[in-house]
Design an enzyme around this catalytic site. Sequence first.
Site, PDB file in Angstrom:
ATOM      1  N   HIS A  81       0.822  -1.483   0.177  1.00  9.51           N
ATOM      2  CA  HIS A  81      -0.056   0.292  -0.440  1.00  9.51           C
ATOM      3  C   HIS A  81       1.021   1.292   0.125  1.00  9.51           C
ATOM      4  O   HIS A  81       1.712   1.289   1.302  1.00  9.51           O
ATOM      5  CB  HIS A  81      -0.784  -0.188   1.766  1.00  9.51           C
ATOM      6  CG  HIS A  81      -2.300  -0.850   1.153  1.00  9.51           C
ATOM      7  ND1 HIS A  81      -3.511  -0.539   1.766  1.00  9.51           N
ATOM      8  CD2 HIS A  81      -2.557  -1.768   0.523  1.00  9.51           C
ATOM      9  CE1 HIS A  81      -4.047  -1.419   1.590  1.00  9.51           C
ATOM     10  NE2 HIS A  81      -3.773  -2.515   0.746  1.00  9.51           N
ATOM     11  N   TYR A  95      -9.057   5.498   7.300  1.00  3.50           N
ATOM     12  CA  TYR A  95      -9.190   6.434   8.881  1.00  3.50           C
ATOM     13  C   TYR A  95     -10.049   7.474   9.090  1.00  3.50           C
ATOM     14  O   TYR A  95      -9.927   8.453   8.171  1.00  3.50           O
ATOM     15  CB  TYR A  95      -7.744   6.523   9.546  1.00  3.50           C
ATOM     16  CG  TYR A  95      -7.096   5.440   9.670  1.00  3.50           C
ATOM     17  CD1 TYR A  95      -6.114   5.267   8.289  1.00  3.50           C
ATOM     18  CD2 TYR A  95      -6.340   5.357  10.969  1.00  3.50           C
ATOM     19  CE1 TYR A  95      -5.034   4.528   8.434  1.00  3.50           C
ATOM     20  CE2 TYR A  95      -5.405   4.121  10.997  1.00  3.50           C
ATOM     21  CZ  TYR A  95      -4.801   4.035   9.818  1.00  3.50           C
ATOM     22  OH  TYR A  95      -3.884   2.638  10.486  1.00  3.50           O
ATOM     23  N   PRO A 155      -4.430   0.368  18.330  1.00  3.88           N
ATOM     24  CA  PRO A 155      -4.097   0.068  17.542  1.00  3.88           C
ATOM     25  C   PRO A 155      -3.848   1.425  16.550  1.00  3.88           C
ATOM     26  O   PRO A 155      -3.333   0.636  15.413  1.00  3.88           O
ATOM     27  CB  PRO A 155      -4.870  -0.751  17.465  1.00  3.88           C
ATOM     28  CG  PRO A 155      -6.415  -0.155  18.825  1.00  3.88           C
ATOM     29  CD  PRO A 155      -5.551   0.377  19.456  1.00  3.88           C
ATOM     30  N   LYS A 215       1.445  -0.179  14.838  1.00  2.92           N
ATOM     31  CA  LYS A 215       2.102  -0.346  15.436  1.00  2.92           C
ATOM     32  C   LYS A 215       2.742  -1.693  16.618  1.00  2.92           C
ATOM     33  O   LYS A 215       4.645  -1.304  15.971  1.00  2.92           O
ATOM     34  CB  LYS A 215       3.056   0.946  16.651  1.00  2.92           C
ATOM     35  CG  LYS A 215       3.119   2.886  15.435  1.00  2.92           C
ATOM     36  CD  LYS A 215       4.327   2.660  14.666  1.00  2.92           C
ATOM     37  CE  LYS A 215       4.060   3.079  13.530  1.00  2.92           C
ATOM     38  NZ  LYS A 215       4.205   3.123  12.607  1.00  2.92           N
ATOM     39  N   TYR A 236       4.537   6.385   9.882  1.00  2.00           N
ATOM     40  CA  TYR A 236       3.023   5.512   9.752  1.00  2.00           C
ATOM     41  C   TYR A 236       3.900   4.172   9.161  1.00  2.00           C
ATOM     42  O   TYR A 236       4.047   3.131   9.338  1.00  2.00           O
ATOM     43  CB  TYR A 236       2.273   6.728   8.466  1.00  2.00           C
ATOM     44  CG  TYR A 236       1.292   4.917   8.795  1.00  2.00           C
ATOM     45  CD1 TYR A 236       0.040   5.165   9.465  1.00  2.00           C
ATOM     46  CD2 TYR A 236       1.266   3.909   7.217  1.00  2.00           C
ATOM     47  CE1 TYR A 236      -1.105   4.283   9.823  1.00  2.00           C
ATOM     48  CE2 TYR A 236       0.146   2.749   8.140  1.00  2.00           C
ATOM     49  CZ  TYR A 236      -1.100   3.246   8.526  1.00  2.00           C
ATOM     50  OH  TYR A 236      -1.903   2.292   8.288  1.00  2.00           O
TER      51      TYR A 236
HETATM   52  P1  FAD Z   1       2.219 -11.746  21.750  1.00  2.00           P
HETATM   53  O1  FAD Z   1       1.528 -11.426  19.975  1.00  2.00           O
HETATM   54  O2  FAD Z   1       0.768 -11.703  23.071  1.00  2.00           O
HETATM   55  O3  FAD Z   1       2.256 -12.510  21.834  1.00  2.00           O
HETATM   56  C1  FAD Z   1       3.225 -13.241  22.973  1.00  2.00           C
HETATM   57  C2  FAD Z   1       3.296 -14.670  23.179  1.00  2.00           C
HETATM   58  O4  FAD Z   1       3.091 -15.045  24.322  1.00  2.00           O
HETATM   59  C3  FAD Z   1       0.962 -15.215  23.007  1.00  2.00           C
HETATM   60  O5  FAD Z   1       0.926 -16.277  22.128  1.00  2.00           O
HETATM   61  C4  FAD Z   1       1.356 -15.948  24.685  1.00  2.00           C
HETATM   62  O6  FAD Z   1       0.193 -16.796  23.999  1.00  2.00           O
HETATM   63  C5  FAD Z   1       2.534 -16.561  24.957  1.00  2.00           C
HETATM   64  N1  FAD Z   1       1.978 -16.692  25.996  1.00  2.00           N
HETATM   65  C6  FAD Z   1       1.981 -15.645  26.809  1.00  2.00           C
HETATM   66  N2  FAD Z   1       2.332 -15.851  28.580  1.00  2.00           N
HETATM   67  C7  FAD Z   1       2.881 -16.894  28.432  1.00  2.00           C
HETATM   68  C8  FAD Z   1       3.149 -17.956  29.176  1.00  2.00           C
HETATM   69  N3  FAD Z   1       3.634 -17.314  30.419  1.00  2.00           N
HETATM   70  N4  FAD Z   1       4.174 -19.025  28.973  1.00  2.00           N
HETATM   71  C9  FAD Z   1       4.286 -18.870  27.516  1.00  2.00           C
HETATM   72  N5  FAD Z   1       3.959 -18.338  26.781  1.00  2.00           N
HETATM   73  C10 FAD Z   1       2.930 -17.422  27.414  1.00  2.00           C
HETATM   74  N6  FAD Z   1      -1.531  -4.004  16.645  1.00  2.00           N
HETATM   75  C11 FAD Z   1      -2.045  -2.947  15.436  1.00  2.00           C
HETATM   76  O7  FAD Z   1      -0.580  -2.640  15.434  1.00  2.00           O
HETATM   77  N7  FAD Z   1      -3.120  -3.582  15.332  1.00  2.00           N
HETATM   78  C12 FAD Z   1      -3.984  -4.273  15.675  1.00  2.00           C
HETATM   79  O8  FAD Z   1      -4.878  -4.330  15.132  1.00  2.00           O
HETATM   80  C13 FAD Z   1      -3.917  -4.735  16.844  1.00  2.00           C
HETATM   81  N8  FAD Z   1      -5.272  -5.702  17.501  1.00  2.00           N
HETATM   82  C14 FAD Z   1      -4.917  -5.659  18.165  1.00  2.00           C
HETATM   83  C15 FAD Z   1      -5.974  -6.232  18.824  1.00  2.00           C
HETATM   84  C16 FAD Z   1      -5.414  -7.534  20.304  1.00  2.00           C
HETATM   85  C17 FAD Z   1      -7.225  -8.135  20.936  1.00  2.00           C
HETATM   86  C18 FAD Z   1      -4.300  -7.571  21.040  1.00  2.00           C
HETATM   87  C19 FAD Z   1      -4.265  -7.797  22.404  1.00  2.00           C
HETATM   88  C20 FAD Z   1      -3.343  -6.778  19.946  1.00  2.00           C
HETATM   89  C21 FAD Z   1      -3.269  -5.941  18.969  1.00  2.00           C
HETATM   90  N9  FAD Z   1      -2.431  -5.386  18.731  1.00  2.00           N
HETATM   91  C22 FAD Z   1      -2.856  -4.159  17.264  1.00  2.00           C
HETATM   92  C23 FAD Z   1      -0.838  -4.778  19.178  1.00  2.00           C
HETATM   93  C24 FAD Z   1      -0.257  -6.534  18.231  1.00  2.00           C
HETATM   94  O9  FAD Z   1      -1.211  -7.844  18.162  1.00  2.00           O
HETATM   95  C25 FAD Z   1       0.517  -6.556  19.630  1.00  2.00           C
HETATM   96  O10 FAD Z   1       1.383  -5.484  19.005  1.00  2.00           O
HETATM   97  C26 FAD Z   1       1.496  -7.819  18.808  1.00  2.00           C
HETATM   98  O11 FAD Z   1       1.034  -9.146  18.948  1.00  2.00           O
HETATM   99  C27 FAD Z   1       2.992  -7.679  19.979  1.00  2.00           C
HETATM  100  O12 FAD Z   1       3.455  -9.130  20.003  1.00  2.00           O
HETATM  101  P2  FAD Z   1       4.359 -10.384  21.139  1.00  2.00           P
HETATM  102  O13 FAD Z   1       4.908 -11.329  20.615  1.00  2.00           O
HETATM  103  O14 FAD Z   1       5.125  -9.180  21.917  1.00  2.00           O
HETATM  104  O15 FAD Z   1       3.101 -10.533  21.690  1.00  2.00           O
HETATM  105  C1  DHB Z   2      -5.101  -2.734  10.659  1.00  2.00           C
HETATM  106  C2  DHB Z   2      -4.807  -2.625  12.659  1.00  2.00           C
HETATM  107  C3  DHB Z   2      -4.702  -1.536  12.811  1.00  2.00           C
HETATM  108  O1  DHB Z   2      -4.702  -1.056  13.743  1.00  2.00           O
HETATM  109  C4  DHB Z   2      -4.325   0.046  11.857  1.00  2.00           C
HETATM  110  O2  DHB Z   2      -4.089   0.763  12.474  1.00  2.00           O
HETATM  111  C5  DHB Z   2      -4.590  -0.820  10.104  1.00  2.00           C
HETATM  112  C6  DHB Z   2      -4.827  -1.779  10.272  1.00  2.00           C
HETATM  113  C7  DHB Z   2      -6.051  -3.782  10.552  1.00  2.00           C
HETATM  114  O3  DHB Z   2      -6.000  -4.702  11.349  1.00  2.00           O
HETATM  115  O4  DHB Z   2      -6.032  -3.992   9.120  1.00  2.00           O
END
Ligand code: FAD
Ligand code: DHB
Length: 411
Positions: A90, A219, A310, A314, A404
Amino acid sequence: MATAPGSGSHGPMASPRVLRTQVGIIGAGPAGLLLARLLSRRGVDSVVVENRSRAYVEARVRAGVLEHATVELLEEAGVGERLHSEGLRHDGVHLQWPGERHRLDFVDLCGRSVWVYGQTEVVKDLIAARLAAGEPLLFDVRDTAVHDVTGDRPRITWTDADGTATELHCDAVAGCDGFHGVSRHAVPAGVRRTWERTYPYAWLGILADVAPSTDELIYAWHPDGFALHSLRSPTVSRLYVQVDPDERIEDWPDERIWEALARRLATPGWTLRAGPVREKGITPMRSVVTEPMRHGRLFLAGDSAHIVPPTGAKGLNLAAADAWLLAEALAAALVDGDERLLDGYGERALRRVWRATHFSWWMTSMLHPATGPGADAFDRELQLAQLRYVTSSRAAAASLAENYTGLALDR
Ligand code: FAD
Ligand code: DHB
């Protein structure tokens, strides 16, 4: 993964199975899986433990926008193939408010693009690559705990899916277990510092089996609340509406969601296509930053150390940037014996984290009006003034585009 001599009896009263690796990684989200992959490419062994099932982590719908640098990193990690064949590049986004829709052209403004490729797909690619390489990745573990991180021989303990108590000895522990994980709590309360902002709204998100009504993200500011039209593929749409944080998903039948989306995204000459909703959920909006990201031989990465609302897309990108910084630092220490990058890991990571925290707060503040009785009319006018500025001043638009699409990784 080596099994230490003398281990191997796994009855209920037996001593635990003992394993040894260089880096013990807790969590198989984007941060943990990418870190494991980058370490492997640098000749460093690791073991990844995850408390959910493979099916669960591969199906958990979350983010969808990858920064330029995240795409480069996934290419470097050898998992860029499907991203390039199925992901969508994009070159801009639309910003809108009632009656007006404006496109920001990222390529023109800052020479970079973003890619739309779901977090689920990134996670599937990383898991497939790890398992194909025969490297240890254990799902469905229980009771994960971190020990002795201030000494030279930190340990992780857990109970395997089959009930075997296991102890992993390592040189370093990477806490990549997200916001609800255990790692952050291994930093003593007296040492840990947390900055937090809770926003007075949440996002209700849907994944729908319908062709997107737009080719680039929209947005939208609207007096009823923010809305976002995103997508996952030519046949799958991802959309969000701002709701109160205490809303219950049961009170939002699909028709109500589509009706809110159609009203908030409306613009003359454009219609929103509705379709079957495959998945829906409500996400609270918070900013949290935890310091330090290093405590002894424990290193936090991704959501375990920080979360952003979100709006700026980021969260996943910050997790990837942490994984890269930490992989570089651990490889320098464990392969070359040079600890300097490890010493600077937290400070380097936090510089980027605070930049993204500011951008996410700024986008969130600009796009989410207060709703309901007592909504502040002064704030709304400021939001509209900011939106008009960002879509009419090249300098302001370039600043949004630069943030962004993301900073280069070495900054
Ligand atoms: P996570 O993806 O949370 O991974 C952590 C992992 O550790 C998980 O698999 C979990 O099961 C595991 N874990 C937890 N505790 C333990 C334990 N005690 N022992 C072993 N394993 C464990 N970001 C955006 O940019 N746009 C979005 O639209 C967006 N939507 C989101 C929606 C939701 C519901 C959530 C919760 C987050 C969203 N985010 C979004 C944020 C983005 O998804 C996260 O920043 C990203 O997943 C971070 O990655 P991570 O690996 O740090 O953590
Ligand atoms: C999506 C999520 C976001 O938080 C955003 O800013 C843009 C796109 C997505 O899930 O596609």
